[in-house]
Design an enzyme around this catalytic site. Structure first.
Site, PDB file in Angstrom:
ATOM      1  N   GLY A 134      40.368  25.746  40.476  1.00 39.27           N
ATOM      2  CA  GLY A 134      40.406  26.936  41.335  1.00 39.27           C
ATOM      3  C   GLY A 134      39.314  27.915  40.962  1.00 39.27           C
ATOM      4  O   GLY A 134      38.446  27.630  40.132  1.00 39.27           O
TER       5      GLY A 134
ATOM      6  N   ARG B 277      41.379  36.604  50.661  1.00 44.07           N
ATOM      7  CA  ARG B 277      41.459  37.849  49.901  1.00 44.07           C
ATOM      8  C   ARG B 277      40.347  38.795  50.347  1.00 44.07           C
ATOM      9  O   ARG B 277      39.361  38.390  50.960  1.00 44.07           O
ATOM     10  CB  ARG B 277      41.413  37.560  48.399  1.00 44.07           C
ATOM     11  CG  ARG B 277      42.782  37.109  47.920  1.00 44.07           C
ATOM     12  CD  ARG B 277      42.807  36.753  46.471  1.00 44.07           C
ATOM     13  NE  ARG B 277      42.256  35.420  46.228  1.00 44.07           N
ATOM     14  CZ  ARG B 277      42.323  34.794  45.054  1.00 44.07           C
ATOM     15  NH1 ARG B 277      42.901  35.383  44.034  1.00 44.07           N
ATOM     16  NH2 ARG B 277      41.821  33.577  44.906  1.00 44.07           N
TER      17      ARG B 277
ATOM     18  N   ASP C  41      44.731  19.799  38.271  1.00 46.25           N
ATOM     19  CA  ASP C  41      44.830  20.526  39.547  1.00 46.25           C
ATOM     20  C   ASP C  41      45.353  19.589  40.634  1.00 46.25           C
ATOM     21  O   ASP C  41      45.097  18.379  40.590  1.00 46.25           O
ATOM     22  CB  ASP C  41      43.445  21.040  39.950  1.00 46.25           C
ATOM     23  CG  ASP C  41      43.508  22.312  40.769  1.00 46.25           C
ATOM     24  OD1 ASP C  41      43.074  23.362  40.284  1.00 46.25           O
ATOM     25  OD2 ASP C  41      44.020  22.246  41.917  1.00 46.25           O
TER      26      ASP C  41
ATOM     27  N   GLY D  53      42.209  24.860  45.215  1.00 46.60           N
ATOM     28  CA  GLY D  53      40.968  24.631  44.476  1.00 46.60           C
ATOM     29  C   GLY D  53      40.295  23.367  45.002  1.00 46.60           C
ATOM     30  O   GLY D  53      40.833  22.687  45.871  1.00 46.60           O
TER      31      GLY D  53
ATOM     32  N   TYR E 278      61.448  30.996  26.049  1.00 46.91           N
ATOM     33  CA  TYR E 278      60.983  29.893  25.186  1.00 46.91           C
ATOM     34  C   TYR E 278      60.515  30.455  23.841  1.00 46.91           C
ATOM     35  O   TYR E 278      60.721  29.834  22.806  1.00 46.91           O
ATOM     36  CB  TYR E 278      59.852  29.105  25.858  1.00 46.91           C
ATOM     37  CG  TYR E 278      60.349  27.918  26.658  1.00 46.91           C
ATOM     38  CD1 TYR E 278      60.900  28.098  27.931  1.00 46.91           C
ATOM     39  CD2 TYR E 278      60.291  26.621  26.157  1.00 46.91           C
ATOM     40  CE1 TYR E 278      61.357  27.015  28.673  1.00 46.91           C
ATOM     41  CE2 TYR E 278      60.746  25.540  26.904  1.00 46.91           C
ATOM     42  CZ  TYR E 278      61.278  25.743  28.154  1.00 46.91           C
ATOM     43  OH  TYR E 278      61.740  24.672  28.882  1.00 46.91           O
TER      44      TYR E 278
ATOM     45  N   TYR F 289      55.746  34.736  45.503  1.00 48.65           N
ATOM     46  CA  TYR F 289      54.695  34.861  44.476  1.00 48.65           C
ATOM     47  C   TYR F 289      55.130  35.859  43.394  1.00 48.65           C
ATOM     48  O   TYR F 289      55.152  35.525  42.207  1.00 48.65           O
ATOM     49  CB  TYR F 289      53.408  35.337  45.152  1.00 48.65           C
ATOM     50  CG  TYR F 289      52.218  35.443  44.219  1.00 48.65           C
ATOM     51  CD1 TYR F 289      51.553  34.306  43.758  1.00 48.65           C
ATOM     52  CD2 TYR F 289      51.725  36.694  43.827  1.00 48.65           C
ATOM     53  CE1 TYR F 289      50.446  34.406  42.927  1.00 48.65           C
ATOM     54  CE2 TYR F 289      50.616  36.801  42.994  1.00 48.65           C
ATOM     55  CZ  TYR F 289      49.975  35.655  42.548  1.00 48.65           C
ATOM     56  OH  TYR F 289      48.874  35.764  41.723  1.00 48.65           O
TER      57      TYR F 289
HETATM   58  P1  NAD Z   1      43.011  29.780  43.174  1.00 49.20           P
HETATM   59  O1  NAD Z   1      43.901  29.581  44.335  1.00 49.20           O
HETATM   60  O2  NAD Z   1      41.533  29.701  43.395  1.00 49.20           O
HETATM   61  O3  NAD Z   1      43.380  28.794  41.982  1.00 49.20           O
HETATM   62  C1  NAD Z   1      44.656  28.270  41.757  1.00 49.20           C
HETATM   63  C2  NAD Z   1      44.495  26.795  41.417  1.00 49.20           C
HETATM   64  O4  NAD Z   1      45.785  26.234  41.156  1.00 49.20           O
HETATM   65  C3  NAD Z   1      43.876  25.987  42.566  1.00 49.20           C
HETATM   66  O5  NAD Z   1      42.867  25.142  42.065  1.00 49.20           O
HETATM   67  C4  NAD Z   1      45.054  25.177  43.103  1.00 49.20           C
HETATM   68  O6  NAD Z   1      44.665  23.971  43.711  1.00 49.20           O
HETATM   69  C5  NAD Z   1      45.876  24.989  41.837  1.00 49.20           C
HETATM   70  N1  NAD Z   1      47.295  24.715  42.124  1.00 49.20           N
HETATM   71  C6  NAD Z   1      48.125  25.372  42.967  1.00 49.20           C
HETATM   72  N2  NAD Z   1      49.352  24.835  42.942  1.00 49.20           N
HETATM   73  C7  NAD Z   1      49.304  23.812  42.037  1.00 49.20           C
HETATM   74  C8  NAD Z   1      50.250  22.869  41.566  1.00 49.20           C
HETATM   75  N3  NAD Z   1      51.516  22.863  42.016  1.00 49.20           N
HETATM   76  N4  NAD Z   1      49.853  21.955  40.640  1.00 49.20           N
HETATM   77  C9  NAD Z   1      48.573  21.937  40.174  1.00 49.20           C
HETATM   78  N5  NAD Z   1      47.630  22.811  40.597  1.00 49.20           N
HETATM   79  C10 NAD Z   1      47.999  23.737  41.514  1.00 49.20           C
HETATM   80  O7  NAD Z   1      43.404  31.215  42.555  1.00 49.20           O
HETATM   81  P2  NAD Z   1      42.786  32.025  41.352  1.00 49.20           P
HETATM   82  O8  NAD Z   1      42.393  33.347  41.872  1.00 49.20           O
HETATM   83  O9  NAD Z   1      41.811  31.215  40.624  1.00 49.20           O
HETATM   84  O10 NAD Z   1      44.097  32.250  40.471  1.00 49.20           O
HETATM   85  C11 NAD Z   1      44.339  31.531  39.266  1.00 49.20           C
HETATM   86  C12 NAD Z   1      45.572  32.105  38.592  1.00 49.20           C
HETATM   87  O11 NAD Z   1      45.360  33.475  38.263  1.00 49.20           O
HETATM   88  C13 NAD Z   1      46.832  32.037  39.447  1.00 49.20           C
HETATM   89  O12 NAD Z   1      47.928  31.702  38.632  1.00 49.20           O
HETATM   90  C14 NAD Z   1      46.981  33.454  39.951  1.00 49.20           C
HETATM   91  O13 NAD Z   1      48.319  33.782  40.193  1.00 49.20           O
HETATM   92  C15 NAD Z   1      46.411  34.266  38.790  1.00 49.20           C
HETATM   93  N6  NAD Z   1      45.919  35.568  39.252  1.00 49.20           N
HETATM   94  C16 NAD Z   1      44.774  35.682  39.986  1.00 49.20           C
HETATM   95  C17 NAD Z   1      44.373  36.931  40.424  1.00 49.20           C
HETATM   96  C18 NAD Z   1      43.095  37.123  41.218  1.00 49.20           C
HETATM   97  O14 NAD Z   1      42.808  38.253  41.619  1.00 49.20           O
HETATM   98  N7  NAD Z   1      42.293  36.134  41.448  1.00 49.20           N
HETATM   99  C19 NAD Z   1      45.141  38.066  40.140  1.00 49.20           C
HETATM  100  C20 NAD Z   1      46.316  37.895  39.417  1.00 49.20           C
HETATM  101  C21 NAD Z   1      46.690  36.652  38.964  1.00 49.20           C
HETATM  102  N1  UDP Z   2      42.829  43.441  53.068  1.00 51.16           N
HETATM  103  C1  UDP Z   2      42.132  43.932  54.159  1.00 51.16           C
HETATM  104  N2  UDP Z   2      41.410  43.047  54.897  1.00 51.16           N
HETATM  105  C2  UDP Z   2      41.312  41.728  54.597  1.00 51.16           C
HETATM  106  C3  UDP Z   2      42.017  41.233  53.465  1.00 51.16           C
HETATM  107  C4  UDP Z   2      42.776  42.116  52.727  1.00 51.16           C
HETATM  108  O1  UDP Z   2      42.170  45.122  54.462  1.00 51.16           O
HETATM  109  O2  UDP Z   2      40.602  40.994  55.321  1.00 51.16           O
HETATM  110  C5  UDP Z   2      43.607  44.390  52.231  1.00 51.16           C
HETATM  111  C6  UDP Z   2      45.035  43.959  51.954  1.00 51.16           C
HETATM  112  O3  UDP Z   2      45.890  44.407  52.986  1.00 51.16           O
HETATM  113  C7  UDP Z   2      45.316  44.655  50.640  1.00 51.16           C
HETATM  114  C8  UDP Z   2      43.963  44.641  49.930  1.00 51.16           C
HETATM  115  O4  UDP Z   2      42.989  44.447  50.952  1.00 51.16           O
HETATM  116  O5  UDP Z   2      45.705  45.997  50.846  1.00 51.16           O
HETATM  117  C9  UDP Z   2      43.839  43.553  48.887  1.00 51.16           C
HETATM  118  O6  UDP Z   2      44.229  42.342  49.471  1.00 51.16           O
HETATM  119  P1  UDP Z   2      44.131  40.931  48.728  1.00 51.16           P
HETATM  120  O7  UDP Z   2      44.794  39.934  49.608  1.00 51.16           O
HETATM  121  O8  UDP Z   2      42.726  40.680  48.322  1.00 51.16           O
HETATM  122  O9  UDP Z   2      44.945  41.143  47.373  1.00 51.16           O
HETATM  123  P2  UDP Z   2      46.413  41.747  47.023  1.00 51.16           P
HETATM  124  O10 UDP Z   2      47.015  42.345  48.252  1.00 51.16           O
HETATM  125  O11 UDP Z   2      47.191  40.581  46.537  1.00 51.16           O
HETATM  126  O12 UDP Z   2      46.135  42.766  46.000  1.00 51.16           O
END
Ligand code: NAD
Ligand code: UDP
Length: 315
Positions: free
Chosen positions: A12, A186, A33, A38, A159, A145
């Site tokens: 991802g 996003r 993955d 991803g 754990y 989520y």
């Molecule tokens: P992403 O969607 O790009 O990556 C998630 C990855 O997990 C993907 O490659 C997807 O294929 C894999 N995946 C999903 N379900 C799966 C499953 N059941 N088994 C195996 N693989 C699986 O998202 P990201 O932004 O890279 O997020 C990575 C982690 O960080 C997530 O746990 C997310 O909750 C956490 N996180 C991200 C953000 C952010 O802003 N990007 C913020 C808070 C938390």
């Molecule tokens: N958002 C927006 N336009 C878009 C996508 C998101 O205005 O095309 C807004 C969304 O409603 C939220 C903020 O941007 O208030 C961040 O959204 P995102 O989905 O990136 O992350 P999260 O809501 O999980 O923080």
């Protein structure tokens, strides 16, 4: 010392950057993955590295490997993707956590959970400190989520208390950068892609809601520093950039940086969309000697360059 490290969700957005950094530090990396959000392309440049192994597997099912460390990132993170199949999202968070904790227990590995600022829900205190328990709707569209991630934190703590497992919990705030999927949904990827294509910029609600955006390299630094802490520090610890922007400010900045002709359009606000989000990072500063280094404009420029390249390539 070289370690064997398992990264779930490694193909991802964040996982691919983490795998890359861990390999640069000469570790052996097992990237697991199921390619839901991803893809192999994110780790294509790593496939030739003999220290890298790519495994297709769904964390809802048990997986065993003898490793020193586990970073548990598997879970869709974008609202449109995690709401696509909410039951699978919950299973991934909860059963994925149990399965990876069992792997850690069986092998004695240290395990880090990628939790989220979403555990604070629509927060009543600002900025958010780790001691705040949150304001989360348990039955809404974001709950699969938010509550899944909250339950995963509970499992990690149980754990730890019950089996003395070496755990780490980080709460990640909105992160952006290269390797985000163009259709990820996003806000940063949406606005950049819209601007580069001179399409309307979709503001949800009035755009006055705020977020604090962190560049992915800063997050990876924080993750690795957290994993390296001694057994007595388990978190949870906020990892995010405290510089807060409204969504309108973000849109205006991206329009300026891309010289775009895009116009703002206002759509309805998704349900339970948090009004504001900003981390208090005192704990990370104190315990990890960590703070973000990359300012929004600098990070956005790198991300715009990435999207510009892939959009031209895919034309
Ligand atoms: P992403 O969607 O790009 O990556 C998630 C990855 O997990 C993907 O490659 C997807 O294929 C894999 N995946 C999903 N379900 C799966 C499953 N059941 N088994 C195996 N693989 C699986 O998202 P990201 O932004 O890279 O997020 C990575 C982690 O960080 C997530 O746990 C997310 O909750 C956490 N996180 C991200 C953000 C952010 O802003 N990007 C913020 C808070 C938390
Ligand atoms: N958002 C927006 N336009 C878009 C996508 C998101 O205005 O095309 C807004 C969304 O409603 C939220 C903020 O941007 O208030 C961040 O959204 P995102 O989905 O990136 O992350 P999260 O809501 O999980 O923080």
């Amino acid at each position: 010392m070289k370690k064997r490290i398992l990264v779930t969700g490694g193909a991802g957005f964040i996982g691919s950057h983490l795998c890359n950094r861990l390999l640069e530090q000469n570790n052996e990396v097992l990237c697991l993955d199921n390619y839901f959000t991803g893809n192999k392309e994110n780790v294509l440049s790593l496939l030739d590295n003999p220290l890298f192994e790519l495994i297709r597997h769904d964390v809802v099912n048990p997986y065993m490997a003898v490793v020193d460390e586990i970073y548990n990132l598997a879970c869709p993170a974008s609202p449109i993707h995690y709401q696509h199949n909410p039951i699978q999202t919950l299973k991934t968070s909860v059963m994925g956590a149990i399965n990876m904790l069992e792997t850690a227990k069986a092998t004695g590995a240290k395990i880090l959970q990628a939790s989220t600022s979403e555990v604070y829900g629509d927060p009543e205190i600002h900025p958010q400190v780790e001691s705040y328990w949150g304001n989360v709707n348990p039955i809404g569209e974001r709950s699969c989520y938010d509550e899944g991630k909250r339950c995963a934190e509970t499992l990690f703590m149980d754990y730890h208390r019950q089996t003395n497992l070496d755990i780490k919990i980080i709460r990640i705030f909105n992160t952006y950068g290269p390797n985000m999927h163009p259709n990820d949904g996003r806000v940063v990827s949406n606005f950049i892609v819209q601007c580069l294509q001179n399409k309307d910029i979709t503001i949800y609600g009035n755009g006055k809601q705020s977020r604090s955006f962190q560049y992915v390299d800063d997050l990876v630094d924080g993750m690795i520093k957290m994993m390296a802490t001694s057994k007595d520090f388990i978190g949870p610890v906020n990892i995010g950039n405290p510089n807060e922007f409204t969504i309108l400010e973000l849109a205006e900045t991206i329009i300026r940086l891309t010289n775009s002709k895009s116009k703002l359009v206002f759509n309805s606000l998704p349900k339970d969309d948090p009004q504001q989000r900003k981390p208090d990072i005192s704990l990370a500063r104190e315990k990890l000697d960590w703070s973000p280094k990359i300012e929004l404009e600098e990070g956005l420029k790198k991300t715009i360059e990435y999207f510009d390249e892939i959009l031209k390539r895919d034309k």
